[in-house]
Design a protein around this motif. Structure first.
Motif, PDB file in Angstrom:
ATOM      1  N   ALA A  44       0.836  -1.208   0.000  1.00 13.78           N
ATOM      2  CA  ALA A  44       0.000   0.000   0.000  1.00 13.78           C
ATOM      3  C   ALA A  44       0.866   1.251   0.000  1.00 13.78           C
ATOM      4  O   ALA A  44       0.559   2.227  -0.689  1.00 13.78           O
ATOM      5  N   LEU A  45       1.961   1.233   0.749  1.00 20.89           N
ATOM      6  CA  LEU A  45       2.863   2.386   0.799  1.00 20.89           C
ATOM      7  C   LEU A  45       3.477   2.665  -0.572  1.00 20.89           C
ATOM      8  O   LEU A  45       3.608   3.823  -0.975  1.00 20.89           O
TER       9      LEU A  45
ATOM     10  N   GLU B 256       2.084   2.103  -3.426  1.00 19.21           N
ATOM     11  CA  GLU B 256       1.024   2.746  -4.209  1.00 19.21           C
ATOM     12  C   GLU B 256       0.876   4.220  -3.828  1.00 19.21           C
ATOM     13  O   GLU B 256       0.730   5.084  -4.691  1.00 19.21           O
ATOM     14  N   VAL B 257       0.928   4.509  -2.540  1.00 17.81           N
ATOM     15  CA  VAL B 257       0.781   5.897  -2.071  1.00 17.81           C
ATOM     16  C   VAL B 257       1.967   6.741  -2.526  1.00 17.81           C
ATOM     17  O   VAL B 257       1.787   7.887  -2.963  1.00 17.81           O
ATOM     18  N   ILE B 258       3.169   6.200  -2.466  1.00 17.27           N
ATOM     19  CA  ILE B 258       4.349   6.940  -2.939  1.00 17.27           C
ATOM     20  C   ILE B 258       4.210   7.236  -4.427  1.00 17.27           C
ATOM     21  O   ILE B 258       4.518   8.344  -4.878  1.00 17.27           O
ATOM     22  N   TYR B 259       3.736   6.272  -5.187  1.00 11.16           N
ATOM     23  CA  TYR B 259       3.531   6.488  -6.620  1.00 11.16           C
ATOM     24  C   TYR B 259       2.525   7.609  -6.874  1.00 11.16           C
ATOM     25  O   TYR B 259       2.755   8.483  -7.711  1.00 11.16           O
ATOM     26  N   ILE B 260       1.433   7.596  -6.121  1.00  7.19           N
ATOM     27  CA  ILE B 260       0.428   8.657  -6.249  1.00  7.19           C
ATOM     28  C   ILE B 260       1.057  10.016  -5.956  1.00  7.19           C
ATOM     29  O   ILE B 260       0.865  10.981  -6.704  1.00  7.19           O
ATOM     30  N   LEU B 261       1.822  10.097  -4.873  1.00  8.78           N
ATOM     31  CA  LEU B 261       2.449  11.374  -4.496  1.00  8.78           C
ATOM     32  C   LEU B 261       3.448  11.844  -5.548  1.00  8.78           C
ATOM     33  O   LEU B 261       3.531  13.038  -5.843  1.00  8.78           O
TER      34      LEU B 261
ATOM     35  N   ILE C 164      -5.114   8.972  -8.549  1.00 14.62           N
ATOM     36  CA  ILE C 164      -5.513   8.953  -7.138  1.00 14.62           C
ATOM     37  C   ILE C 164      -6.559   7.871  -6.892  1.00 14.62           C
ATOM     38  O   ILE C 164      -6.442   7.070  -5.960  1.00 14.62           O
TER      39      ILE C 164
ATOM     40  N   TYR D 106      -5.077   3.986  -8.184  1.00 11.34           N
ATOM     41  CA  TYR D 106      -3.975   3.478  -7.367  1.00 11.34           C
ATOM     42  C   TYR D 106      -4.310   3.578  -5.873  1.00 11.34           C
ATOM     43  O   TYR D 106      -3.824   2.777  -5.077  1.00 11.34           O
ATOM     44  N   GLY D 107      -5.148   4.532  -5.507  1.00 13.32           N
ATOM     45  CA  GLY D 107      -5.615   4.613  -4.127  1.00 13.32           C
ATOM     46  C   GLY D 107      -6.472   3.408  -3.766  1.00 13.32           C
ATOM     47  O   GLY D 107      -6.358   2.852  -2.672  1.00 13.32           O
TER      48      GLY D 107
ATOM     49  N   ALA E 258      -4.217   0.541  -3.139  1.00 14.95           N
ATOM     50  CA  ALA E 258      -3.605   0.612  -1.807  1.00 14.95           C
ATOM     51  C   ALA E 258      -4.583   0.119  -0.746  1.00 14.95           C
ATOM     52  O   ALA E 258      -4.219  -0.677   0.134  1.00 14.95           O
TER      53      ALA E 258
END
Length: 95
Positions: free
Chosen positions: A22-23, A25-30, A71, A74-75, A78
């Motif tokens: 999940a992290l 995925e979140v890094i990719y979003i950011l 968002i 990919y969110g 996650a």
């Protein structure tokens, strides 16, 4: 007693793996939201991990706005990893 300890350890490992997925995925979003360069080595590395981990989510809800599309899709991936890892960890923890 050792079976309980082993299953608890396995449950924690499963939870950790789900959290790491999940992290990613979140890094990719950011990185997308903050406009990271696609030629950057770190971006390429995270992208190479995030895209396969997103499984079937990208494209599931087509949205015209690229950033919102990333968002949402990919969110959801996650959240999926957190939920699946939580369920599996709970099942393994009960054995």
């Amino acid at each position: 007693m050792t079976t309980r300890t082993a299953s608890g350890t396995a449950a924690r490992v499963i939870s950790l793996v789900g959290a790491v997925f999940a992290l990613i995925e979140v890094i990719y979003i950011l990185l997308i939201l903050f406009g990271a360069s696609a030629s950057n080595g770190f971006f390429k590395f995270i992208s190479s991990l995030a895209e396969p981990l997103a499984l079937f989510w990208p494209g599931l809800f087509p949205i015209d706005n690229y950033q919102l599309n990333v968002i949402v899709n990919y969110g959801l991936a996650a959240v999926f990893w957190l939920v699946v890892a939580g369920i599996l960890a709970r099942l393994v923890g009960r054995w």
